[in-house]
Write an enzyme that holds these catalytic residues in place. Structure first.
Site, PDB file in Angstrom:
ATOM      1  N   GLN A 114      45.004 -23.600  11.104  1.00 49.49           N
ATOM      2  CA  GLN A 114      44.619 -23.281   9.729  1.00 49.49           C
ATOM      3  C   GLN A 114      44.808 -24.494   8.828  1.00 49.49           C
ATOM      4  OE1 GLN A 114      45.746 -19.441   8.190  1.00 49.49           O
ATOM      5  NE2 GLN A 114      45.706 -20.155   6.083  1.00 49.49           N
ATOM      6  N   ARG A 172      49.366 -10.563  19.381  1.00 51.28           N
ATOM      7  CA  ARG A 172      48.035  -9.950  19.373  1.00 51.28           C
ATOM      8  C   ARG A 172      47.429  -9.996  20.776  1.00 51.28           C
ATOM      9  NH1 ARG A 172      45.294  -9.356  14.458  1.00 51.28           N
ATOM     10  NH2 ARG A 172      46.220 -10.373  12.648  1.00 51.28           N
ATOM     11  N   LYS A 217      44.428   2.750   3.999  1.00 51.74           N
ATOM     12  CA  LYS A 217      44.499   3.574   5.204  1.00 51.74           C
ATOM     13  C   LYS A 217      44.248   5.033   4.848  1.00 51.74           C
ATOM     14  CE  LYS A 217      45.994   0.457   8.287  1.00 51.74           C
ATOM     15  NZ  LYS A 217      45.343   0.163   9.567  1.00 51.74           N
ATOM     16  N   THR A 218      43.596   5.755   5.752  1.00 51.98           N
ATOM     17  CA  THR A 218      43.434   7.200   5.631  1.00 51.98           C
ATOM     18  C   THR A 218      43.925   7.817   6.929  1.00 51.98           C
ATOM     19  OG1 THR A 218      41.217   7.228   6.591  1.00 51.98           O
ATOM     20  CG2 THR A 218      41.367   6.842   4.220  1.00 51.98           C
ATOM     21  N   LYS A 249      50.899   2.641   2.675  1.00 45.25           N
ATOM     22  CA  LYS A 249      50.041   1.466   2.842  1.00 45.25           C
ATOM     23  C   LYS A 249      48.676   1.698   2.204  1.00 45.25           C
ATOM     24  CE  LYS A 249      48.949  -2.028   6.283  1.00 45.25           C
ATOM     25  NZ  LYS A 249      49.123  -2.454   7.682  1.00 45.25           N
ATOM     26  N   HIS A 257      40.593  -6.999   2.983  1.00 44.57           N
ATOM     27  CA  HIS A 257      39.898  -8.272   2.750  1.00 44.57           C
ATOM     28  C   HIS A 257      39.183  -8.303   1.408  1.00 44.57           C
ATOM     29  CE1 HIS A 257      39.882  -8.015   7.289  1.00 44.57           C
ATOM     30  NE2 HIS A 257      40.381  -9.211   7.110  1.00 44.57           N
ATOM     31  N   ASP A 317      50.701 -13.213   2.576  1.00 42.95           N
ATOM     32  CA  ASP A 317      51.261 -13.449   3.911  1.00 42.95           C
ATOM     33  C   ASP A 317      50.797 -14.796   4.478  1.00 42.95           C
ATOM     34  OD1 ASP A 317      48.641 -12.561   4.127  1.00 42.95           O
ATOM     35  OD2 ASP A 317      48.966 -11.546   6.038  1.00 42.95           O
ATOM     36  N   LYS A 352      53.325 -10.220  11.841  1.00 47.65           N
ATOM     37  CA  LYS A 352      52.920  -9.235  12.845  1.00 47.65           C
ATOM     38  C   LYS A 352      54.122  -8.939  13.738  1.00 47.65           C
ATOM     39  CE  LYS A 352      48.570  -9.061  11.609  1.00 47.65           C
ATOM     40  NZ  LYS A 352      48.684  -9.869  10.386  1.00 47.65           N
ATOM     41  N   HIS A 398      37.780  -5.005   6.339  1.00 48.62           N
ATOM     42  CA  HIS A 398      38.251  -3.734   5.782  1.00 48.62           C
ATOM     43  C   HIS A 398      38.734  -3.954   4.355  1.00 48.62           C
ATOM     44  CE1 HIS A 398      42.286  -5.283   6.504  1.00 48.62           C
ATOM     45  NE2 HIS A 398      41.988  -5.463   7.784  1.00 48.62           N
ATOM     46  N   THR A 434      39.026 -10.297  13.637  1.00 45.13           N
ATOM     47  CA  THR A 434      39.923  -9.505  14.482  1.00 45.13           C
ATOM     48  C   THR A 434      39.318  -8.142  14.801  1.00 45.13           C
ATOM     49  OG1 THR A 434      41.060  -8.737  12.492  1.00 45.13           O
ATOM     50  CG2 THR A 434      42.001 -10.639  13.619  1.00 45.13           C
TER      51      THR A 434
END
Length: 435
Positions: A181, A91, A240-241, A237, A53, A202, A87, A50, A45
Protein backbone atom coordinates in the site's frame (compact mmCIF):
# COMPACT_ATOMS: atom_id res chain seq x y z
CA UNK A 1 -9.51 29.31 -4.72
CA UNK A 2 -8.38 29.53 -1.10
CA UNK A 3 -11.73 30.23 0.49
CA UNK A 4 -13.53 27.37 -1.34
CA UNK A 5 -10.86 24.88 -0.29
CA UNK A 6 -11.00 25.94 3.33
CA UNK A 7 -14.76 25.48 3.13
CA UNK A 8 -14.26 21.87 1.99
CA UNK A 9 -12.30 20.88 5.09
CA UNK A 10 -14.69 22.86 7.27
CA UNK A 11 -17.62 21.01 5.74
CA UNK A 12 -15.95 17.62 6.29
CA UNK A 13 -15.26 18.56 9.90
CA UNK A 14 -18.82 19.82 10.42
CA UNK A 15 -20.12 16.50 9.07
CA UNK A 16 -17.76 14.61 11.45
CA UNK A 17 -16.17 12.98 8.43
CA UNK A 18 -12.56 13.45 9.54
CA UNK A 19 -11.11 10.96 12.00
CA UNK A 20 -7.40 11.79 11.57
CA UNK A 21 -5.21 13.94 9.35
CA UNK A 22 -1.50 14.47 9.05
CA UNK A 23 -0.48 18.11 9.65
CA UNK A 24 -3.98 19.57 9.37
CA UNK A 25 -2.86 23.21 8.98
CA UNK A 26 -0.38 22.32 6.27
CA UNK A 27 -3.01 20.17 4.56
CA UNK A 28 -5.45 23.08 4.66
CA UNK A 29 -2.87 25.36 3.04
CA UNK A 30 -1.90 22.65 0.53
CA UNK A 31 -5.52 22.24 -0.62
CA UNK A 32 -6.04 26.00 -0.72
CA UNK A 33 -3.13 26.75 -3.06
CA UNK A 34 -4.40 24.88 -6.14
CA UNK A 35 -6.40 21.79 -7.17
CA UNK A 36 -4.74 18.61 -5.92
CA UNK A 37 -4.80 14.91 -6.81
CA UNK A 38 -5.98 12.48 -4.14
CA UNK A 39 -6.71 8.77 -4.05
CA UNK A 40 -8.54 6.10 -2.11
CA UNK A 41 -7.97 2.36 -2.47
CA UNK A 42 -10.63 -0.36 -2.69
CA UNK A 43 -9.51 -3.97 -2.45
CA UNK A 44 -11.58 -6.62 -4.30
CA UNK A 45 -12.40 -8.88 -1.33
CA UNK A 46 -15.81 -9.71 -2.88
CA UNK A 47 -17.61 -9.16 -6.17
CA UNK A 48 -19.22 -5.95 -4.88
CA UNK A 49 -18.53 -3.02 -2.59
CA UNK A 50 -20.76 -2.66 0.47
CA UNK A 51 -22.00 0.19 2.67
CA UNK A 52 -18.68 0.37 4.52
CA UNK A 53 -17.09 1.63 1.29
CA UNK A 54 -19.68 4.32 0.68
CA UNK A 55 -18.28 7.03 3.00
CA UNK A 56 -14.78 7.14 1.42
CA UNK A 57 -16.34 6.92 -2.06
CA UNK A 58 -18.50 9.94 -1.31
CA UNK A 59 -15.52 11.78 0.18
CA UNK A 60 -13.74 11.35 -3.17
CA UNK A 61 -16.83 12.86 -4.80
CA UNK A 62 -16.86 15.77 -2.31
CA UNK A 63 -13.22 16.56 -3.16
CA UNK A 64 -13.99 16.42 -6.90
CA UNK A 65 -16.96 18.76 -6.47
CA UNK A 66 -14.52 21.20 -4.79
CA UNK A 67 -12.21 21.13 -7.83
CA UNK A 68 -9.73 18.36 -6.96
CA UNK A 69 -8.91 15.28 -9.06
CA UNK A 70 -9.83 11.90 -7.50
CA UNK A 71 -8.21 8.56 -8.25
CA UNK A 72 -10.02 5.36 -7.27
CA UNK A 73 -7.43 2.61 -6.93
CA UNK A 74 -8.77 -0.92 -7.29
CA UNK A 75 -6.35 -3.34 -5.65
CA UNK A 76 -5.74 -6.07 -8.20
CA UNK A 77 -2.40 -6.71 -6.43
CA UNK A 78 -3.23 -5.96 -2.79
CA UNK A 79 -6.47 -7.94 -3.18
CA UNK A 80 -4.33 -11.03 -3.81
CA UNK A 81 -2.61 -10.55 -0.42
CA UNK A 82 -5.28 -9.33 2.03
CA UNK A 83 -5.07 -6.42 4.47
CA UNK A 84 -4.48 -7.63 8.06
CA UNK A 85 -5.60 -4.32 9.60
CA UNK A 86 -7.71 -5.14 12.67
CA UNK A 87 -8.74 -8.55 11.25
CA UNK A 88 -9.01 -11.33 13.82
CA UNK A 89 -7.50 -13.99 11.58
CA UNK A 90 -5.67 -14.57 8.31
CA UNK A 91 -7.76 -13.97 5.19
CA UNK A 92 -8.40 -16.82 2.78
CA UNK A 93 -6.43 -16.12 -0.40
CA UNK A 94 -8.44 -16.00 -3.62
CA UNK A 95 -7.17 -17.10 -7.02
CA UNK A 96 -5.87 -14.51 -9.51
CA UNK A 97 -8.78 -15.25 -11.88
CA UNK A 98 -11.36 -14.65 -9.17
CA UNK A 99 -9.71 -11.42 -8.03
CA UNK A 100 -9.41 -10.17 -11.63
CA UNK A 101 -13.15 -10.70 -12.13
CA UNK A 102 -13.93 -8.82 -8.93
CA UNK A 103 -11.60 -5.97 -9.98
CA UNK A 104 -13.63 -5.43 -13.16
CA UNK A 105 -16.93 -5.31 -11.22
CA UNK A 106 -15.60 -2.92 -8.59
CA UNK A 107 -14.13 -0.64 -11.26
CA UNK A 108 -17.64 -0.27 -12.69
CA UNK A 109 -19.10 0.41 -9.25
CA UNK A 110 -16.68 3.17 -8.25
CA UNK A 111 -17.25 4.76 -11.66
CA UNK A 112 -20.83 5.58 -10.61
CA UNK A 113 -19.67 8.06 -8.00
CA UNK A 114 -16.95 10.14 -9.63
CA UNK A 115 -17.00 12.10 -12.90
CA UNK A 116 -14.67 11.09 -15.75
CA UNK A 117 -15.71 13.87 -18.13
CA UNK A 118 -15.29 17.15 -16.27
CA UNK A 119 -12.10 18.59 -17.70
CA UNK A 120 -8.91 19.01 -15.71
CA UNK A 121 -10.18 17.29 -12.57
CA UNK A 122 -11.68 14.29 -14.39
CA UNK A 123 -11.40 11.16 -12.27
CA UNK A 124 -9.19 8.13 -12.88
CA UNK A 125 -9.58 4.47 -11.98
CA UNK A 126 -6.29 2.57 -11.70
CA UNK A 127 -5.26 -0.98 -10.80
CA UNK A 128 -2.14 -1.45 -8.69
CA UNK A 129 -1.38 -4.74 -10.44
CA UNK A 130 -0.16 -2.50 -13.28
CA UNK A 131 3.04 -1.58 -11.40
CA UNK A 132 3.43 -4.60 -9.12
CA UNK A 133 2.64 -7.45 -11.53
CA UNK A 134 6.03 -7.40 -13.28
CA UNK A 135 8.13 -6.41 -10.23
CA UNK A 136 10.60 -9.07 -9.09
CA UNK A 137 10.93 -10.10 -5.46
CA UNK A 138 14.48 -8.75 -5.36
CA UNK A 139 13.39 -5.36 -6.74
CA UNK A 140 10.60 -5.21 -4.17
CA UNK A 141 12.97 -5.99 -1.29
CA UNK A 142 15.69 -3.60 -2.48
CA UNK A 143 13.58 -0.65 -3.66
CA UNK A 144 10.70 -0.78 -1.18
CA UNK A 145 11.51 -3.09 1.72
CA UNK A 146 14.69 -1.26 2.70
CA UNK A 147 12.65 1.87 3.53
CA UNK A 148 10.44 0.13 6.12
CA UNK A 149 11.47 -0.54 9.71
CA UNK A 150 10.34 -3.93 11.01
CA UNK A 151 10.41 -2.43 14.53
CA UNK A 152 7.85 0.22 13.52
CA UNK A 153 5.71 -2.28 11.62
CA UNK A 154 5.56 -4.71 14.55
CA UNK A 155 4.51 -1.90 16.88
CA UNK A 156 1.46 -1.03 14.76
CA UNK A 157 -1.70 -1.61 16.79
CA UNK A 158 -3.30 -3.79 14.12
CA UNK A 159 -0.24 -6.08 14.01
CA UNK A 160 0.07 -6.18 17.81
CA UNK A 161 -3.54 -7.36 18.12
CA UNK A 162 -2.76 -10.32 15.89
CA UNK A 163 0.52 -11.13 17.60
CA UNK A 164 -1.10 -11.05 21.05
CA UNK A 165 -4.12 -13.16 20.07
CA UNK A 166 -3.49 -16.75 21.15
CA UNK A 167 -3.21 -19.18 18.24
CA UNK A 168 -3.45 -16.42 15.62
CA UNK A 169 -0.26 -14.61 14.66
CA UNK A 170 0.32 -13.08 11.24
CA UNK A 171 1.92 -14.47 8.10
CA UNK A 172 4.75 -12.74 6.26
CA UNK A 173 2.30 -12.36 3.35
CA UNK A 174 -0.13 -10.19 5.30
CA UNK A 175 2.70 -8.48 7.18
CA UNK A 176 3.99 -7.25 3.80
CA UNK A 177 0.64 -5.65 2.89
CA UNK A 178 1.66 -2.27 4.35
CA UNK A 179 4.66 -2.18 1.99
CA UNK A 180 2.44 -2.74 -1.04
CA UNK A 181 0.00 0.00 0.00
CA UNK A 182 2.89 2.36 0.71
CA UNK A 183 4.27 1.58 -2.74
CA UNK A 184 0.88 2.52 -4.25
CA UNK A 185 1.00 6.01 -2.74
CA UNK A 186 4.60 6.57 -3.85
CA UNK A 187 3.80 5.32 -7.37
CA UNK A 188 0.70 7.52 -7.74
CA UNK A 189 2.73 10.45 -6.43
CA UNK A 190 5.33 9.87 -9.19
CA UNK A 191 2.80 9.27 -11.98
CA UNK A 192 0.09 11.81 -11.19
CA UNK A 193 1.54 14.12 -8.50
CA UNK A 194 -0.97 12.57 -6.07
CA UNK A 195 -0.41 14.18 -2.66
CA UNK A 196 -3.32 12.99 -0.49
CA UNK A 197 -4.56 9.54 0.46
CA UNK A 198 -8.04 9.06 1.93
CA UNK A 199 -9.15 5.91 3.73
CA UNK A 200 -10.96 4.45 6.71
CA UNK A 201 -9.46 5.04 10.14
CA UNK A 202 -8.27 1.41 10.21
CA UNK A 203 -5.90 2.38 7.35
CA UNK A 204 -4.01 5.04 9.32
CA UNK A 205 -0.84 2.98 9.77
CA UNK A 206 -0.73 2.00 6.10
CA UNK A 207 -1.30 5.61 5.00
CA UNK A 208 1.52 6.91 7.20
CA UNK A 209 3.80 4.25 5.68
CA UNK A 210 2.96 5.52 2.19
CA UNK A 211 3.65 9.12 3.21
CA UNK A 212 7.06 8.11 4.53
CA UNK A 213 7.90 6.08 1.41
CA UNK A 214 6.89 9.00 -0.86
CA UNK A 215 9.23 11.24 1.12
CA UNK A 216 12.14 8.77 0.92
CA UNK A 217 11.74 7.76 -2.74
CA UNK A 218 10.35 10.95 -4.28
CA UNK A 219 11.38 13.65 -1.80
CA UNK A 220 7.67 14.59 -1.87
CA UNK A 221 5.44 16.14 0.79
CA UNK A 222 2.23 14.13 0.99
CA UNK A 223 -0.73 13.91 3.37
CA UNK A 224 -3.26 11.49 4.80
CA UNK A 225 -6.88 11.89 5.86
CA UNK A 226 -9.04 9.16 7.36
CA UNK A 227 -12.81 8.96 7.73
CA UNK A 228 -14.37 7.39 10.81
CA UNK A 229 -15.59 3.82 10.86
CA UNK A 230 -19.36 4.28 11.15
CA UNK A 231 -21.08 2.84 14.22
CA UNK A 232 -24.71 2.89 15.29
CA UNK A 233 -25.81 4.59 18.49
CA UNK A 234 -26.86 1.26 20.05
CA UNK A 235 -23.34 -0.10 19.59
CA UNK A 236 -24.23 -2.61 16.85
CA UNK A 237 -22.29 -2.74 13.60
CA UNK A 238 -23.38 -0.39 10.85
CA UNK A 239 -24.21 -1.77 7.40
CA UNK A 240 -25.32 -5.22 8.56
CA UNK A 241 -28.78 -6.80 8.53
CA UNK A 242 -30.01 -10.23 9.55
CA UNK A 243 -29.22 -11.32 6.00
CA UNK A 244 -25.62 -10.02 6.18
CA UNK A 245 -23.89 -7.07 4.54
CA UNK A 246 -25.78 -4.39 2.61
CA UNK A 247 -24.17 -4.45 -0.84
CA UNK A 248 -24.08 -1.73 -3.50
CA UNK A 249 -24.77 -4.30 -6.24
CA UNK A 250 -28.56 -4.61 -6.76
CA UNK A 251 -28.20 -8.31 -7.63
CA UNK A 252 -26.90 -8.89 -4.07
CA UNK A 253 -29.01 -6.31 -2.18
CA UNK A 254 -32.09 -5.18 -4.09
CA UNK A 255 -32.98 -1.52 -4.44
CA UNK A 256 -36.06 -2.14 -2.28
CA UNK A 257 -34.06 -3.79 0.54
CA UNK A 258 -31.44 -1.03 0.26
CA UNK A 259 -34.16 1.64 0.58
CA UNK A 260 -35.75 -0.17 3.53
CA UNK A 261 -32.37 -0.36 5.31
CA UNK A 262 -32.28 3.45 5.42
CA UNK A 263 -36.00 3.73 6.26
CA UNK A 264 -35.31 1.62 9.36
CA UNK A 265 -32.56 3.95 10.64
CA UNK A 266 -32.96 4.76 14.33
CA UNK A 267 -33.96 8.32 15.24
CA UNK A 268 -30.72 8.61 17.21
CA UNK A 269 -28.67 7.98 14.04
CA UNK A 270 -30.64 9.46 11.18
CA UNK A 271 -29.39 13.08 11.19
CA UNK A 272 -25.77 11.95 11.62
CA UNK A 273 -26.17 9.53 8.71
CA UNK A 274 -27.63 12.34 6.59
CA UNK A 275 -24.37 14.23 7.16
CA UNK A 276 -22.26 11.21 6.19
CA UNK A 277 -24.18 9.79 3.24
CA UNK A 278 -25.91 12.73 1.51
CA UNK A 279 -24.87 16.01 -0.06
CA UNK A 280 -27.61 17.97 1.69
CA UNK A 281 -26.13 21.12 3.27
CA UNK A 282 -25.66 20.95 7.04
CA UNK A 283 -28.10 23.84 7.46
CA UNK A 284 -30.80 21.88 5.65
CA UNK A 285 -30.18 18.78 7.76
CA UNK A 286 -30.49 20.89 10.92
CA UNK A 287 -33.75 22.38 9.62
CA UNK A 288 -35.15 18.88 8.98
CA UNK A 289 -34.19 17.89 12.53
CA UNK A 290 -35.94 20.93 14.01
CA UNK A 291 -39.08 20.26 11.96
CA UNK A 292 -39.13 16.65 13.13
CA UNK A 293 -38.79 17.71 16.77
CA UNK A 294 -41.73 20.09 16.37
CA UNK A 295 -44.06 17.63 14.64
CA UNK A 296 -46.03 14.71 16.01
CA UNK A 297 -45.67 11.19 14.67
CA UNK A 298 -42.91 9.60 12.63
CA UNK A 299 -39.97 11.87 11.63
CA UNK A 300 -39.56 12.72 7.94
CA UNK A 301 -35.77 12.30 8.10
CA UNK A 302 -35.74 8.53 7.43
CA UNK A 303 -37.64 8.92 4.17
CA UNK A 304 -35.41 11.81 3.03
CA UNK A 305 -32.29 9.78 3.89
CA UNK A 306 -33.62 6.69 2.09
CA UNK A 307 -34.49 8.71 -1.02
CA UNK A 308 -31.16 10.55 -1.18
CA UNK A 309 -28.89 7.53 -0.70
CA UNK A 310 -30.91 5.19 -2.94
CA UNK A 311 -30.83 7.85 -5.67
CA UNK A 312 -27.05 8.19 -5.29
CA UNK A 313 -26.38 4.45 -5.47
CA UNK A 314 -29.17 3.13 -7.73
CA UNK A 315 -30.26 6.15 -9.77
CA UNK A 316 -33.74 7.48 -10.47
CA UNK A 317 -35.06 4.17 -11.84
CA UNK A 318 -33.88 2.22 -8.79
CA UNK A 319 -35.39 4.79 -6.43
CA UNK A 320 -38.73 4.69 -8.25
CA UNK A 321 -38.81 0.89 -8.04
CA UNK A 322 -38.07 0.95 -4.30
CA UNK A 323 -40.76 3.56 -3.64
CA UNK A 324 -43.28 1.76 -5.86
CA UNK A 325 -42.79 -1.54 -3.99
CA UNK A 326 -42.94 0.21 -0.61
CA UNK A 327 -46.22 1.96 -1.49
CA UNK A 328 -47.76 -1.21 -2.97
CA UNK A 329 -47.03 -3.30 0.14
CA UNK A 330 -48.28 -0.55 2.45
CA UNK A 331 -51.51 0.10 0.55
CA UNK A 332 -52.22 -3.45 -0.63
CA UNK A 333 -52.58 -2.18 -4.22
CA UNK A 334 -50.13 -4.65 -5.72
CA UNK A 335 -51.25 -4.42 -9.36
CA UNK A 336 -48.59 -1.74 -10.00
CA UNK A 337 -45.75 -4.17 -9.26
CA UNK A 338 -43.67 -5.20 -12.26
CA UNK A 339 -42.09 -8.63 -12.74
CA UNK A 340 -38.72 -7.04 -11.89
CA UNK A 341 -40.22 -5.65 -8.66
CA UNK A 342 -41.33 -9.14 -7.68
CA UNK A 343 -37.87 -10.50 -8.50
CA UNK A 344 -36.46 -7.88 -6.09
CA UNK A 345 -38.86 -9.02 -3.39
CA UNK A 346 -37.88 -12.64 -3.98
CA UNK A 347 -34.16 -11.78 -3.75
CA UNK A 348 -34.23 -10.15 -0.33
CA UNK A 349 -37.28 -7.91 0.04
CA UNK A 350 -39.65 -10.42 1.61
CA UNK A 351 -39.57 -13.93 3.03
CA UNK A 352 -40.19 -16.17 0.04
CA UNK A 353 -40.37 -19.76 -1.13
CA UNK A 354 -40.54 -21.63 -4.40
CA UNK A 355 -43.08 -24.49 -4.48
CA UNK A 356 -43.99 -26.96 -7.19
CA UNK A 357 -47.60 -27.03 -8.29
CA UNK A 358 -47.89 -30.76 -7.53
CA UNK A 359 -46.98 -29.99 -3.87
CA UNK A 360 -50.26 -28.11 -3.47
CA UNK A 361 -52.69 -31.00 -3.99
CA UNK A 362 -53.92 -32.33 -0.64
CA UNK A 363 -51.66 -30.00 1.36
CA UNK A 364 -53.56 -27.71 3.76
CA UNK A 365 -52.70 -24.02 3.90
CA UNK A 366 -51.97 -24.32 7.63
CA UNK A 367 -49.26 -26.92 6.95
CA UNK A 368 -47.70 -25.18 3.92
CA UNK A 369 -47.39 -21.81 5.66
CA UNK A 370 -45.72 -23.45 8.67
CA UNK A 371 -43.36 -25.49 6.46
CA UNK A 372 -42.02 -22.43 4.61
CA UNK A 373 -41.65 -20.43 7.84
CA UNK A 374 -44.38 -17.89 7.16
CA UNK A 375 -45.97 -18.72 10.53
CA UNK A 376 -44.86 -20.58 13.65
CA UNK A 377 -48.03 -22.67 13.89
CA UNK A 378 -51.11 -23.49 11.87
CA UNK A 379 -53.27 -21.86 14.55
CA UNK A 380 -52.19 -18.40 13.32
CA UNK A 381 -53.44 -19.32 9.86
CA UNK A 382 -56.76 -20.69 11.14
CA UNK A 383 -57.39 -17.54 13.16
CA UNK A 384 -56.66 -15.32 10.14
CA UNK A 385 -58.82 -17.48 7.84
CA UNK A 386 -61.68 -17.14 10.32
CA UNK A 387 -61.46 -13.35 9.93
CA UNK A 388 -61.07 -13.51 6.12
CA UNK A 389 -57.65 -11.95 6.71
CA UNK A 390 -55.59 -14.09 4.34
CA UNK A 391 -55.05 -12.56 0.89
CA UNK A 392 -53.65 -14.15 -2.28
CA UNK A 393 -52.63 -11.40 -4.72
CA UNK A 394 -55.14 -9.12 -3.04
CA UNK A 395 -58.08 -11.61 -3.00
CA UNK A 396 -59.38 -12.57 0.46
CA UNK A 397 -59.67 -16.24 1.44
CA UNK A 398 -61.76 -17.78 4.21
CA UNK A 399 -61.79 -20.94 6.34
CA UNK A 400 -63.23 -23.05 3.50
CA UNK A 401 -60.07 -22.49 1.47
CA UNK A 402 -57.71 -24.16 3.94
CA UNK A 403 -57.78 -27.48 2.04
CA UNK A 404 -58.08 -25.92 -1.39
CA UNK A 405 -54.54 -24.73 -2.18
CA UNK A 406 -54.71 -25.52 -5.94
CA UNK A 407 -57.60 -23.06 -6.20
CA UNK A 408 -55.84 -20.43 -4.02
CA UNK A 409 -52.76 -20.73 -6.25
CA UNK A 410 -54.74 -21.00 -9.50
CA UNK A 411 -52.46 -20.32 -12.44
CA UNK A 412 -54.80 -17.75 -13.98
CA UNK A 413 -54.54 -15.65 -10.78
CA UNK A 414 -50.73 -15.68 -10.71
CA UNK A 415 -48.83 -12.47 -11.32
CA UNK A 416 -46.66 -12.96 -14.41
CA UNK A 417 -47.65 -16.62 -14.47
CA UNK A 418 -45.82 -17.59 -11.27
CA UNK A 419 -45.94 -15.13 -8.36
CA UNK A 420 -48.38 -14.98 -5.45
CA UNK A 421 -48.02 -12.26 -2.82
CA UNK A 422 -49.72 -13.66 0.26
CA UNK A 423 -50.67 -11.40 3.16
CA UNK A 424 -51.75 -12.75 6.53
CA UNK A 425 -53.29 -10.08 8.74
CA UNK A 426 -52.05 -6.51 8.34
CA UNK A 427 -48.27 -6.89 8.15
CA UNK A 428 -47.24 -10.50 7.48
CA UNK A 429 -46.25 -10.68 3.79
CA UNK A 430 -44.82 -13.72 2.02
CA UNK A 431 -43.96 -14.25 -1.64
CA UNK A 432 -44.57 -17.61 -3.30
CA UNK A 433 -43.22 -18.56 -6.68
CA UNK A 434 -45.19 -21.52 -8.04
CA UNK A 435 -43.46 -23.59 -10.71
Amino acid sequence: MSESQNLLLKDLQARQLIAQTTAVEELDAHLSEQPRVLYCGFDPTADSLHLGHLVPLLVLKRFQMAGHRPIALVGGATGLIGDPSFKAAERQLNTPDVVAGWVDKIKRQVSQFIDFNCGENAALVVNNLEWTGEMTALDFLRDVGKHFSVNAMINKESVQQRLNREGSGISFTEFSYALLQGMDFAELNRRYDCTLQVGGSDQWGNIVGGIDLSRRQNQARTFGLTVPLITKSDGTKFGKTEGGAVWLDPSKTSQYAFYQFWMNTADADVYRFMSFFTFLPKEEIEAIKQEDEAREGRPQAQQILAREVTLLVHGEEGLQAAERITEALFSGEISSLSETDLEQLKLDGLPSATVKRDQLEGNPMTQLFAEVGMVKSGKQVKDALGRNAVFFNGAARGAADNMNLPDCFAEENAMYGRFFLVKLGKKNHFLFEVI
